[in-house]
Every structure is written in C-alpha cells, then in structure tokens.
Design an enzyme around this catalytic site. Sequence first.
Site, PDB file in Angstrom:
ATOM      1  N   CYS A 271      56.730  -4.713  35.105  1.00  0.00           N
ATOM      2  CA  CYS A 271      56.656  -3.281  34.799  1.00  0.00           C
ATOM      3  C   CYS A 271      57.487  -3.021  33.549  1.00  0.00           C
ATOM      4  CB  CYS A 271      57.131  -2.433  35.975  1.00  0.00           C
ATOM      5  SG  CYS A 271      58.725  -2.917  36.665  1.00  0.00           S
TER       6      CYS A 271
ATOM      7  N   GLY B 290      61.405  -6.602  35.963  1.00  0.00           N
ATOM      8  CA  GLY B 290      61.907  -5.442  35.213  1.00  0.00           C
ATOM      9  C   GLY B 290      62.347  -5.937  33.858  1.00  0.00           C
ATOM     10  N   SER B 291      61.412  -5.992  32.929  1.00  0.00           N
ATOM     11  CA  SER B 291      61.685  -6.658  31.647  1.00  0.00           C
ATOM     12  C   SER B 291      62.784  -5.973  30.845  1.00  0.00           C
ATOM     13  CB  SER B 291      60.403  -6.746  30.814  1.00  0.00           C
ATOM     14  OG  SER B 291      59.864  -5.467  30.573  1.00  0.00           O
TER      15      SER B 291
ATOM     16  N   HIS C 276      66.295   6.592  28.752  1.00  0.00           N
ATOM     17  CA  HIS C 276      65.813   7.572  29.734  1.00  0.00           C
ATOM     18  C   HIS C 276      64.747   8.486  29.147  1.00  0.00           C
ATOM     19  CE1 HIS C 276      65.962  11.405  32.006  1.00  0.00           C
ATOM     20  NE2 HIS C 276      65.991  10.597  33.039  1.00  0.00           N
TER      21      HIS C 276
ATOM     22  N   ASP D 194      65.807  -4.480  31.973  1.00  0.00           N
ATOM     23  CA  ASP D 194      67.114  -4.975  32.383  1.00  0.00           C
ATOM     24  C   ASP D 194      67.199  -6.494  32.264  1.00  0.00           C
ATOM     25  OD1 ASP D 194      68.217  -2.534  32.849  1.00  0.00           O
ATOM     26  OD2 ASP D 194      68.209  -2.651  35.036  1.00  0.00           O
TER      27      ASP D 194
END
Length: 793
Positions: A731, A681-682, A414, A684
Amino acid sequence: MKKEEQFLLWFEQLERKDVDIVGGKSSSLGEMTAKTDVPVPYGFATTAYAYRYFIKESGLEEKMRAILAELTDVENSALLRDVCARLREAIMAEKMPQDLQNAIAEAYVELGKRVGEENPYVAVRSSATAEDLPDASFAGQQDTYLNVQGAETIIAKVKECYASCFTDRAVYYREKQGFDHIEVALSAVVQMMVFSKSAGVMFTVNVATGDDDNILIEAAFGLGEYVVQGTVTPDNYTISKSDHKIIDRCVNDQDIMLVRKKGGDCEEVEVPEELRKVQTLTDEQILELAEYAKQIEKHYGCYMDMEWGVDERTNKIWILQARPETVWSRRNKEGGAKVEAKSQITTDRKVIVKGLPASPGQVSGHVHVILDPSRIDEFKEGEILVTEMTAPDWVPAMKKAKAIITDSGGMTCHASIVSRELGIPCIVGTKSRGEAATTTIPDGIDVTVDATHGVVYEGILEEPKKQEQAGGVAVAEYFPPTGTKVYMNLGDPELAEKYSSLPCDGIGLMREEFIWTTYIHEHPLYLIKTGHPEKVVDQLAEGMRQVCQAMAPRAVTLRFSDFKSSEYRDLKGGDEFEPYEPSALLGWRGASRYYDPKYIEAFKLECQAVLKVREEFGLKNLNVMIPFCRNVEECEKVINIMAGEGLARSKDFKVWLMAEIPSNIILADQFNKFVDGYSIGSNDLTMLVLGCDRDNDTVAHIYDERNLAVRRAIRHLIEVAHSEGKTVSICGQAPSVYPEFCEFLIKSGIDSISVNPDTVKFTKKLVAQVEQRVMLDALTGRGRKEVEDLDWK
C-alpha cells in the site's frame, strides 16, 4: 449624559454607528432592535467607556503596556502564550470598581422586570470596538458565556470578557491586522438567553464563491456554538432570493449537541436517535429565517453573516446577532455585487509558488491562510487551505477544502496522503522549492492550483473548452483483467460509495484514524472513563459498515488504529492518558499499544466494532491488519487478544500484518505462523531501511522506495511468505508513480497492489501492461535481464 460617558446602554439606545462605544456586535443588536421588525432577544451592553474606566481605575494600563512590550515575535507561539496568559491574569486579579458593579447589577434587575422574569438566564457575549467591521472582522476572537444567571455571576463574566480581549488568537489577529492592543476596548453584551432546540448561522452570499443570488442556512440541534466551532456537521439549506423557494437541502447525521443545563452552564448530550437523520428545521422555519435574512441585508445594504436560534419553549425564531460578511463585502465595496465582478478571469500565467504535486487536479478559488491551529474553525467550505503542515485533527477542515497547499512535507506526509484519499488537489513542500506558501500567498486572494504539476498561479485561469466527442457518443472505458489484484486505499468512509465504481478488487487499506478524527473526536480511554465506551464501538462500526457495504462483495482490509501518542493527545481527554515522547514516530504506536495494560481495554473496543460489522451487520468481507508490530511476541499477544474478543482467524476472516519494519522482513518465517499475509507499508519501510525521516525536507532526496536495499527486502518477504502460502500486498504510491517499480513487484510475484483512488484506473492499466510484457518475455525468452542482484544473500 452622553452615550460615550455611560457605563451601559440598552439595545434600543444603540445604532450601528455606535461601534466605537459598544463594538460591532452590540451596535448591530441595537440597530436591529430599534430600526427593524426582526426578533432580537432583549438586553443591554456595557460600553468601551466602562472597560477603559476599569483599566484606568485599577492602574492596569501601565502593567499591560509593560507586558505587551515583551511580545517581540507574535509567531513565537510559546512567547505569545506566556504574554497573553499574564495579561489575562493581571486583569482577573483586579477588582471591578464598585460603581461599575452596581450599574451592571441594577441593569440586570431592570432587565428581569422588562421581560417579566425574576433572575432571568442570559448570554454574556464580548463585543470588541474593532469587531464586525467590513474591513476587519474580529468575530469569534473573544469569549461567550451562555446560560448565566444572577447579578454576581454576570459581573464576573463581564470581567472575564474583558480578559478575553487578550486570548492568544485575539492578540495574534490584532497584531496581524495592525490594531493597537490598548486602543481596542471591550463591550459586554448581556442578552436574554434563547433556550435553543436548534440553532445555526446564515449568509446572504455564498462565502465560497461570492454568488449572491441565494441565502445559505446552516442548522444543528441544540445551541449554535457547535456550528460555529465546527464540532458538528450541520444541515445546509439554500433559498433563492428571487422567488423565496428552497432550491437545495443537505441533511447531515448529527449525533451530539450542546444544550443548556438547568441551574446554569451548558453540557454536551447525544442527539436522540429518532432526530439524527431528520431535517433540523421545518420548511416553514427555513423560509421564515430567509425572510429575516433578506430584511437584514436590505436594511444594512451589504452582505450579512447572522446567527439564530429557535426557542424550545415557544418555537419562536430569534436573531442572535448579525454582522457584515467580511470577505465579499470588502471585495465588492467598489463595484457591483454580481459574481462575474468578484473573480477576475485571466489568461496570464503568473506563478506564485511551486511545490511537490502530492494529489493531482486543477482548481481555482479563494485562499485562506491558517498559521495557528486554533483558527481551523474559521475555515469555510470551498476555500483553498494554505498552511505550514496539517495534522490528523485538521481532517474535518481539510474535507471542506477545494485544494491544499503546505510549506513543508513530502509525498508521504499527512497532507499528501489525506488529500489523495479525499480526491483534493494538493501541493506540499513549497518551502523546499523556493518560497513558503504561507509567506508568499496573501490571505484572501484568488489563485489557480495546478496540483498535477505542482504550480500555483495568481488569479482564476480561464479554463480551455473541452473538445466535444465525435458524434456525441461516449465510449465506455475498458480495464483488462489482471492476475495481480489492484486494491484501493481509503480513509473517509463517506467516499466509499463515490469510489465503489472504480475498477478495484476491494480495499487494501482502510485507515481507522479517519473515523476517530472526523466522527469520534475523543480519546478512547477518556470515553471509557466517562462511561461511554459504546460511542467507540458504534462510531467505528458505522464507518466500517459504510465502506464494506459500498464495496461488497469485494474484500475490505481495516488497519487497526495507528495514531502516534502526539496525535492521540489531540483527541479530547487525551492529555490524561498520553506520554510525551521525544520521537513519537518510533514510540508507543501500533501493536505495542494493543496488549499494554494501559491501553488494552481501548483496543478491545476496536475488536468489538469489527465483530459488530461482521456478525450484527452480516458484512463478512471485512478483514483486519495489525500495524507497526516490532517482534513476533507482540504479534502473538495481539492475535490472542483478538481471538478472546471473538476475532479468531478462519477461512473467511483474514488477519494481515503491515510489513513496515525491517524485523517484519527478517523474521517473516516466524511471523508466518500468526498471520494470513502481509501488506508492505513502503513509506515507513523505506524510512526505516534507509534511516531517513520521510517528513524531513533536508534528507528528502535520499528517501526513495526504489533503493536496492528496499527492493531486496520486498523480494525476500514475498519469497518467504509464498513459501508457506501467505499473500503479500503493498500500500503506497510507488507502484503507480514509478512504472519500473510496478514491474519489479509483478516480476517478484506480489499478489496485490493497493493505491489511492486517484490512481486506481492508471494502475489497473499499468499492471495489465506489465503482466502482458512478462508473459511475452517468458514466451519469447527475449525479455530484459535483471542487471541488479535482487537476492537477499
């Protein structure tokens, strides 16, 4: 009778040396009342003697010592919470001695007579005997009760002030500062209530830099508690001390305020539309406040931190409290107050900690270590945040940070993602590189953060002078056109205008979560329950509008909400609606929420916000993306709900699917029917293909987007999507971090790459180079052969 032996004292009987008798807040109010012309709301303060009398007469001291003895580890939050709760319960269970009750009740009646009001409204504020000292500020650690009326209620609130001496954060703070919990006593300030139509804080020193040439004022509508808590973004005014002129002002949009309720207590209301974008204070009021600030600083002889309010009945400005500003007062007590003396410039490169360079840049500044999330509100603009790890509800504080350093986390945690999008230098995972930042970097020191290389140095490093450009002429930077589109990831709508000039083809990923944590703060189902669903639609739409307008006519792709249940729970009212999941990362998130009867009405509000932007605002460049969609049936359900809300796929409205679960790749031929394209979404996807928690330092060495299994999955998706005219983007940081990965994507035929703002320029040039290499290889027939079999067989 001596002051030290009285139950309470009136403000005019007090002076600042009476800290041991009534605490810092009370003694300061008395000092200003008795010895300055500054307007202070009248009142009285119960004494430390009264507090100790209560503790002694009730037999509480032995009970309190016994309970405190169980607090063997203040870092154990569960233990701390349990001990503090039992301490407060023990205090509240005892009856206040009758003679002390009588003294408070009689003083309240006398207060009414002195100010000419029967049963006046008052504020009851706690004042610890070790509070508001230059070397140990306890400010804000105990409780405040506003708009209180009646002797019985005031007596009850005084006892609650006594109990608030043992809140979790107050005990934690005293433990860290080395104060004896029993020796610290509580005074309760009973002060005439100011019916504030606007309120805030002001400083006689820039708390971020130590610059003492100006006065800084923060102002918001309503009572000042929302400014202190950080609930609203206040206006900021800077006034020169030397010529008493306003030299800078920043007027912020305020949508909510805390106001007093008739009959007692306070409530949150919306700021009237016509006031939201106007200056909270008039210029005359700003200058009047600045004059009071100068008088108070002169009287005390040190930098001051003050709270103030403007009464709605008389338009009169009142100073509610004043205390020495802690950090710079302590730092400069042995020397002059000028900025040059406050930050030692050094050329010695002494490394304190190292970590992962999550977001590049080099800055110097003042460290603020925050270990307990409840202390986020203490974080000030321009400080360097040092913590274990951030969470979505930390975003407002992160936006104030000059840099961020964390103990744990990787390049996709995060803190990393948010910092890159905000353009804030960030170093994560210091614990994995040797030493945890929170235990190695002392709170309050100056450091230099080299986040480009993942190093933190002690002190302010002298910056090398920039070379002047030859002939004084700036050369415009050139970015060659590329066949592969380069999009940008963006979270904070306020940064859209700033980044709109970057050479990107649009926004490939706009994260909706930023709008929730920065502007809305409340759970959507809670807002529906309380009758305010329009707040969701309006706030979301406003955030989307800012981005779409700044980027137009370039496309913007919004990812619908993808909070995990643990993150939704952090929003106001979330406890009522969110389950406790053993693995929230793989739980109720993304598409699985949207069609669920328990959440569907909230998802419809998101759809209505998108429709409002496209239809009402006329911004047709907004498209959407569905995250974490586990199977084709889920996808079909979500698409149908969207269509029912007026968001049907068309030539000018595209729906993308986040490809981040292996099933999205394996069943791409079936997902194709319902979407216009995919965004990989590379982060995850890599985690789920390799079965490797991307936030776990222990297995971080296994996590790698370049793994053959991940690359085979990506190539397969591109082939299947293209076979039916669908587009594919990605992304994530991998294309801009690993040139060979970027080359792999382009050779595989990917349509676009979406990266964070800090790498847009680099990626644009990298893509151009790779495309030229691919064309040259095709022309000459001498290109490098793929040595790995990338076909999914």
